[in-house]
Design an enzyme around this catalytic site. Structure first.
Site, PDB file in Angstrom:
ATOM      1  N   SER A 127     -58.100 -95.455  12.381  1.00 25.21           N
ATOM      2  CA  SER A 127     -58.858 -94.904  11.263  1.00 25.21           C
ATOM      3  C   SER A 127     -58.130 -95.121   9.940  1.00 25.21           C
ATOM      4  O   SER A 127     -56.945 -94.807   9.814  1.00 25.21           O
ATOM      5  CB  SER A 127     -59.077 -93.408  11.454  1.00 25.21           C
ATOM      6  OG  SER A 127     -59.942 -93.156  12.527  1.00 25.21           O
ATOM      7  N   HIS A 153     -60.579 -87.943   6.898  1.00 27.15           N
ATOM      8  CA  HIS A 153     -60.191 -87.173   8.085  1.00 27.15           C
ATOM      9  C   HIS A 153     -58.744 -87.440   8.488  1.00 27.15           C
ATOM     10  O   HIS A 153     -58.118 -86.609   9.147  1.00 27.15           O
ATOM     11  CB  HIS A 153     -61.160 -87.422   9.247  1.00 27.15           C
ATOM     12  CG  HIS A 153     -60.978 -88.709   9.990  1.00 27.15           C
ATOM     13  ND1 HIS A 153     -61.746 -89.822   9.758  1.00 27.15           N
ATOM     14  CD2 HIS A 153     -60.109 -89.063  10.973  1.00 27.15           C
ATOM     15  CE1 HIS A 153     -61.389 -90.797  10.570  1.00 27.15           C
ATOM     16  NE2 HIS A 153     -60.376 -90.363  11.308  1.00 27.15           N
ATOM     17  N   ASP A 190     -66.080 -90.029   3.997  1.00 25.42           N
ATOM     18  CA  ASP A 190     -64.838 -90.038   4.771  1.00 25.42           C
ATOM     19  C   ASP A 190     -63.795 -90.977   4.175  1.00 25.42           C
ATOM     20  O   ASP A 190     -63.094 -91.683   4.905  1.00 25.42           O
ATOM     21  CB  ASP A 190     -65.105 -90.410   6.232  1.00 25.42           C
ATOM     22  CG  ASP A 190     -63.932 -90.044   7.145  1.00 25.42           C
ATOM     23  OD1 ASP A 190     -63.171 -89.123   6.782  1.00 25.42           O
ATOM     24  OD2 ASP A 190     -63.765 -90.696   8.187  1.00 25.42           O
TER      25      ASP A 190
END
Length: 295
Positions: free
Chosen positions: A156, A40, A75
């Site tokens: 992230s 992402h 992811d």
């Protein structure tokens, strides 16, 4: 000392298209310039097929990166920089040895604040977490390490590190109602990262074990598990005799308490191996043998 040793291997990632910008973190995993981050982050939540990606190192130097491959189902993504000398490569640990209660450190660029270090403990392991809606590539589910180290947007793709300085996970998600950290962060276990990143570096893609069902969390008050909603024709589940309405309660040695846990349990079992599966059918316990296949 641990933070000082690992920080040079942690990078800030900036992604841009003519209409959007995003940022996150990453970790150098190979001296040839390979960097692992979240899908992402690298694809702006899947919105950017082609984007300009820049990697900023701990000393402030910058280099363009190419997208080597992505795995939307977990992811994860791998980037590569070229002509960058003296890269510091992170030491990867063993996430199977991670214990609840052990101290951990998260390093990344939350809210654009590079080289940010937070500390906490592992608050749970093998926590099946759905990261969003199902995609055309399958369910976006990870078998997460849960931590209370402060994780915020921008962390992230950055590493979760144990007390020895070894990476045990890649931070990927938080649960929050405020948009900020409330002590519920989730990291992809590094053993999964290592396997998936290797496939992406070698082949540009990765395939996962599946049994060919759709399921939902059983909600009848008497049994906890994953209720089979449909079984695809020709699937491993069909061949094994799984039926709609069966509630899967165990895959191999792993108890199954939800549809998310069924996904990760099958992936853990792997493809082309006979796996015992326990189901509740019409109130009775039934044991079947399923051989998962690659998706």
């Amino acid at each position: 000392e641990v933070a000082r040793r690992v920080q040079p291997a942690v990078v800030s990632i900036q992604v841009s298209t003519p209409s959007a910008r995003g940022e996150g973190s990453g970790i150098v995993i190979d001296p040839q310039g390979y960097i692992v981050t979240n899908n992402h982050v690298a694809t702006l939540d899947g919105a950017a097929d082609r984007a300009d990606i820049d990697v900023v190192f701990s000393d402030g130097s910058r280099a363009p990166a190419e997208l080597v491959g992505t795995d939307p189902q977990t992811d994860l993504a791998v980037l590569k920089v070229t002509d960058v000398q003296n890269l510091t490569v992170a030491a990867l640990g063993d996430s199977d040895d991670v214990e609840v209660g052990e101290q951990v450190i998260a390093i990344g660029s939350p809210l654009g604040l590079v080289r940010t270090v937070t500390e906490g403990i592992v608050s749970a392991t093998q926590r099946p977490i759905a990261l969003g809606e199902a995609t055309s590539d399958g369910d976006v589910v990870i078998d997460a390490i849960q931590t209370d180290a402060a994780i915020n947007p921008g962390n992230s793709g950055g590493p979760l590190i144990d007390g020895t300085g070894a990476v045990i996970g890649i931070n990927t998600s938080i649960f929050t109602q405020s948009g900020g950290s409330i002590g519920l962060g989730f990291a992809i276990p590094v053993n999964d990262v290592r396997t998936i990143a290797t496939s992406l570096m070698e082949d540009g893609s990765v395939r996962h074990a599946t049994i060919g069902v759709n399921a939902r969390k059983a909600d009848n008050g008497s049994v906890e598990g994953a209720e089979i909603v449909n079984v695809r024709d020709g699937s491993p589940a069909k061949e094994a005799g799984l039926l709609e309405g069966d509630v899967v309660t165990k895959v191999g040695d792993r108890p199954v308490r939800s549809s998310d846990e069924l996904v990760v349990a099958v992936r853990r079992a792997g493809a082309d191996n006979d796996v015992p599966v326990e189901v509740i059918r019409n109130g009775s316990r039934v044991e079947l043998t399923v051989r998962p296949a690659l998706d």
